[in-house]
Design a protein around this motif. Structure first.
Motif, mmCIF file in Angstrom:
data_model
loop_
_atom_site.group_PDB
_atom_site.id
_atom_site.type_symbol
_atom_site.label_atom_id
_atom_site.label_comp_id
_atom_site.label_asym_id
_atom_site.label_seq_id
_atom_site.Cartn_x
_atom_site.Cartn_y
_atom_site.Cartn_z
ATOM 1 N N TYR A 233 -7.787 0.505 6.291
ATOM 2 C CA TYR A 233 -8.354 -0.755 5.785
ATOM 3 C C TYR A 233 -9.453 -1.276 6.706
ATOM 4 N N TYR A 234 -9.204 -1.290 8.019
ATOM 5 C CA TYR A 234 -10.194 -1.864 8.935
ATOM 6 C C TYR A 234 -11.404 -0.947 9.128
ATOM 7 N N ILE A 235 -11.207 0.368 8.983
ATOM 8 C CA ILE A 235 -12.365 1.264 8.955
ATOM 9 C C ILE A 235 -13.227 0.941 7.739
ATOM 10 N N SER A 236 -12.569 0.683 6.609
ATOM 11 C CA SER A 236 -13.296 0.340 5.374
ATOM 12 C C SER A 236 -14.073 -0.962 5.532
ATOM 13 N N GLU B 90 -18.838 5.361 2.521
ATOM 14 C CA GLU B 90 -17.745 5.599 3.466
ATOM 15 C C GLU B 90 -16.653 4.546 3.312
ATOM 16 N N CYS B 91 -17.063 3.317 3.023
ATOM 17 C CA CYS B 91 -16.080 2.243 2.779
ATOM 18 C C CYS B 91 -15.144 2.637 1.640
ATOM 19 N N LYS B 92 -15.690 3.118 0.534
ATOM 20 C CA LYS B 92 -14.870 3.514 -0.622
ATOM 21 C C LYS B 92 -13.962 4.695 -0.281
ATOM 22 N N ASN B 93 -14.494 5.655 0.484
ATOM 23 C CA ASN B 93 -13.700 6.837 0.830
ATOM 24 C C ASN B 93 -12.416 6.459 1.568
ATOM 25 N N TYR B 94 -12.542 5.592 2.569
ATOM 26 C CA TYR B 94 -11.358 5.209 3.344
ATOM 27 C C TYR B 94 -10.464 4.239 2.567
ATOM 28 N N LEU B 95 -11.072 3.418 1.710
ATOM 29 C CA LEU B 95 -10.248 2.544 0.867
ATOM 30 C C LEU B 95 -9.360 3.358 -0.075
ATOM 31 N N LYS B 96 -9.919 4.441 -0.629
ATOM 32 C CA LYS B 96 -9.136 5.297 -1.522
ATOM 33 C C LYS B 96 -7.935 5.896 -0.783
ATOM 34 N N LEU B 97 -8.162 6.335 0.471
ATOM 35 C CA LEU B 97 -7.060 6.880 1.264
ATOM 36 C C LEU B 97 -5.983 5.829 1.493
ATOM 37 N N GLY B 98 -6.412 4.607 1.814
ATOM 38 C CA GLY B 98 -5.457 3.532 2.052
ATOM 39 C C GLY B 98 -4.700 3.141 0.795
ATOM 40 N N ILE B 99 -5.401 3.077 -0.325
ATOM 41 C CA ILE B 99 -4.753 2.714 -1.591
ATOM 42 C C ILE B 99 -3.720 3.766 -1.991
ATOM 43 N N GLU B 100 -4.064 5.049 -1.846
ATOM 44 C CA GLU B 100 -3.116 6.130 -2.162
ATOM 45 C C GLU B 100 -1.867 6.027 -1.285
ATOM 46 N N LEU B 101 -2.072 5.754 0.003
ATOM 47 C CA LEU B 101 -0.942 5.637 0.935
ATOM 48 C C LEU B 101 -0.079 4.430 0.591
ATOM 49 N N SER B 102 -0.717 3.311 0.222
ATOM 50 C CA SER B 102 0.027 2.092 -0.118
ATOM 51 C C SER B 102 0.852 2.281 -1.386
ATOM 52 N N ILE B 103 0.256 2.925 -2.399
ATOM 53 C CA ILE B 103 0.978 3.170 -3.655
ATOM 54 C C ILE B 103 2.177 4.089 -3.411
ATOM 55 N N LYS B 104 1.962 5.130 -2.628
ATOM 56 C CA LYS B 104 3.015 6.106 -2.352
ATOM 57 C C LYS B 104 4.197 5.477 -1.629
ATOM 58 N N ASN B 105 3.920 4.491 -0.751
ATOM 59 C CA ASN B 105 4.975 3.897 0.079
ATOM 60 C C ASN B 105 5.305 2.452 -0.310
ATOM 61 N N ASN B 106 4.845 2.027 -1.514
ATOM 62 C CA ASN B 106 5.165 0.693 -2.049
ATOM 63 C C ASN B 106 4.742 -0.441 -1.115
ATOM 64 N N LEU B 107 3.569 -0.301 -0.523
ATOM 65 C CA LEU B 107 3.034 -1.357 0.360
ATOM 66 C C LEU B 107 2.164 -2.298 -0.485
ATOM 67 N N ASP B 108 2.842 -3.083 -1.331
ATOM 68 C CA ASP B 108 2.128 -3.917 -2.302
ATOM 69 C C ASP B 108 1.239 -4.958 -1.638
#
Length: 623
Positions: free
Chosen positions: A155-158, A169-187
């Motif tokens: 998130y902070y890299i984004s 680059e902002c979108k690239n790292y946001l996508k990684l964070g969103i995928e990780l949050s969805i996978k681990n229920n970090l709403d």
């Protein structure tokens, strides 16, 4: 007999109080958690209460060797200093946490500390340094990061890439964070990620889509009040942009109500300011002014120069709407004034961040130690020696007051030094301007008059042509010198054009060859351009006067947030510093120090080199 009974009762009372003191010490083991919970209640509302409970929790945790809660307390305190703009203190506290990290050898903790450091650096405008810390932690070898820490890094890299306008680059790292949050229920993390992702799009449908996704998550968690303010505020601006004025006003009204209820003053000022524009669109200027006044009142309470600049800009639009152009111009001037003050404050903050030392950490330790001593004394000293308590508190109070006064004096002294440097440079530039005008107007006029006298009286003389030729050369030299000292095109055409003109005039003499290379394509701020021009002028002039060579190479390059300047000549053995700096070099060093830059000098047998780096603390320094 009665005296003996009194002594026995007093001894018994002291024993009871001693036992209660030990019991309270035992209960403090679990009280750090409750103190941190109290602190979090004041996270966005009351800075003083927040700091009080954080420091209490930290003290209790340290007394009981509760490393976890001590770290949590310091993290919360770091967030507080960052939120209220004290980035140097925040970084100093991060350094104190580094010692704990070394003792525990915990790479996940090290990443969390680097996140806090990065937030402080980014808030001070040092995005490149912040990004370097984040990426270093994310890509550290032999380090297993927790899911929450890795998600925070994404998130902070984004956000840093977003601040640097690198949207891809902002979108690239946001996508990684969103995928990780969805996978681990970090709403909770998903809400902020979706809001940032929405800001990366220009298409209204895409923005609305991700704002709605945030809203759906928010509906499942009524307790996320601060996040609700962020989501509803974004949704209100989207509705405004889409032309849905009624829904936008309804959302703004609701989010303002929530912010007032929970004391979210920083957001409240911005919301009231934005809400006023909706009323201006409807020509309801009385309602608009009510919310602008409210936004200004909050910005003054928060002592936020940036918010004041924004609100006065809105005032200017308001007065234009009611055809009071004189008042609109006054407000616009106020907005410019506060924006300039904000830029100067940012520059000072950046300087403080870059020069932060372990003194801040030592002061924090002293404060915690004093609180521990005061707490111990309060528990041990009883009614008979209450006077001693009063004297002790008075002693501590005046000692702390003296230290505070000393710190204020040091701050005032630093401000005075900056003012003296500013006044010195302005005086030098004013004197240059006056001297250049005297050369051009007075001495130039006298040379023209002399030419007329010679034409009228000595036209038939055998040396007439030689004398006239000499006068014309001298007149031309005077004109070139005056233009070098005060380039007329600097304000109109900019730094690069003025430097090319300066160098062309030197090259035309045939005595010295100057080569100039730059990648600067945009204008800099007026303060930067005039100071850089005079730095280059002085260094070239220094080479002409002192160098044994015949060639100067000037290079001016802009890399990220740093302006790099080098001036090199092919003469040697010109180390002026061995005999004392010339006035020109003293002026150069004064200007570099004033701009917050640094200078490296290299005097060799075959060359003389000056390398200068000037940080651009704000993107707005480039026009």
């Amino acid at each position: 007999m009665q005296i003996t009974k009194f002594i026995r009762k007093l001894i018994l009372l002291l024993l009871i109080l001693g036992i209660s003191h030990n019991i309270s010490g035992l209960t403090q083991v679990v009280s750090a958690d409750s103190l941190l919970m109290k602190a979090n209640k004041f996270k966005y509302t009351n800075q003083d209460s927040l700091k009080y409970y954080i420091k209490k929790a930290s003290l209790v945790a340290r007394q009981n060797n509760d490393v976890y809660n001590e770290i949590e307390a310091k993290f919360l305190l770091i967030d507080t200093y960052i939120r209220y703009g004290d980035y140097a203190t925040a970084l100093s506290l991060c350094d104190s946490l580094d010692n704990i990290q070394i003792q525990n050898n915990n790479c996940d903790l090290n990443a969390k500390i680097n996140i806090k450091k990065g937030i402080a650096l980014g808030s001070a405008g040092l995005n490149s340094q912040a990004l370097e810390l984040y990426l270093k932690s994310l890509n550290a070898e032999n380090c297993v990061l927790s899911i929450s820490t890795r998600n925070d890094l994404y998130y902070y890299i984004s956000t840093t890439y977003y601040s640097m306008n690198n949207i891809n680059e902002c979108k690239n790292y946001l996508k990684l964070g969103i995928e990780l949050s969805i996978k681990n229920n970090l709403d909770k993390d998903l809400i902020s990620s979706y809001l940032l992702y929405a800001s990366t799009f220009n298409q209204l449908d895409s923005v609305r889509y991700y704002v709605n996704k945030s809203t759906l998550i928010l509906n499942k968690y009524p307790g996320y009040v601060y996040e609700k303010v962020a989501v509803l505020g974004k949704k209100a601006s989207v509705c405004d942009y889409a032309g849905n004025l009624r829904e936008s006003k309804s959302l703004y009204k609701e989010v303002i109500r929530i912010s007032e209820l929970h004391g979210f003053n920083n957001r409240l000022s911005i919301l009231c300011n934005n809400y006023s524009y909706l009323f201006m669109d409807e020509k309801k200027y009385d309602s608009a002014k009510y919310y602008i006044d409210k936004a200004l009142s909050i910005s003054r309470y928060l002592k936020s120069v940036e918010l004041k600049a924004t609100v006065f800009d809105t005032y200017s639009d308001y007065y234009k709407g009611i055809d009071n152009y004189e008042k609109a111009l006054e407000c616009l001037d106020s907005s410019v004034y506060y924006r300039n003050e904000y830029r100067e404050n940012q520059q000072i903050q950046r300087s403080q961040v870059l020069t932060a030392t372990l003194k801040t950490e030592q002061k924090e330790k002293e404060i915690l130690q004093k609180e521990k001593q005061i707490s111990s004394m309060w528990l041990l000293i009883l009614g008979v020696i209450s006077v001693m308590i009063v004297f002790m508190f008075l002693f501590i109070f005046f000692r702390q007051k003296a230290r505070l006064q000393k710190a204020k004096l040091e701050t005032i002294e630093m401000d005075n030094k900056l003012e003296v440097a500013d006044a010195l440079l302005k005086g030098q530039d004013s004197e240059r301007k006056r001297l250049a005008m005297d050369l051009h107007d007075e001495l130039g006029a006298r040379m023209s008059a002399l030419r007329f006298m010679i034409d009228g009286s000595f036209g038939s003389h055998t040396k007439y042509k030689d004398v006239v030729s000499s006068i014309e050369v001298i007149h031309q030299n005077i004109r070139e010198l005056s233009h070098r000292m005060l380039p007329s095109q600097l304000e109109k055409s900019g730094l690069v054009v003025s430097l090319n003109s300066l160098i062309a005039s030197i090259n035309n003499t045939g005595d010295f060859a100057v080569e100039f290379n730059t990648n600067l394509k945009k204008r800099l701020s007026d303060k930067l351009e005039i100071n850089i021009y005079h730095i280059i002028f002085e260094l070239i002039n220094n080479a002409i006067k002192h160098s044994k060579g015949n060639h100067v190479f000037v290079q001016l390059m802009l890399h990220d947030d740093v302006l790099q300047l080098s001036v090199e000549d092919n003469g040697g053995d010109a180390d002026i510093s061995q005999e004392g700096d010339s006035m020109g070099l003293v002026n150069v060093k004064t200007r570099i120090e004033y701009l917050g830059g640094k200078l490296i000098e290299d005097f060799g047998k075959s060359l003389t080199l000056f390398m200068i780096e000037i940080p651009l603390t704000n993107k707005k320094q480039i026009i």
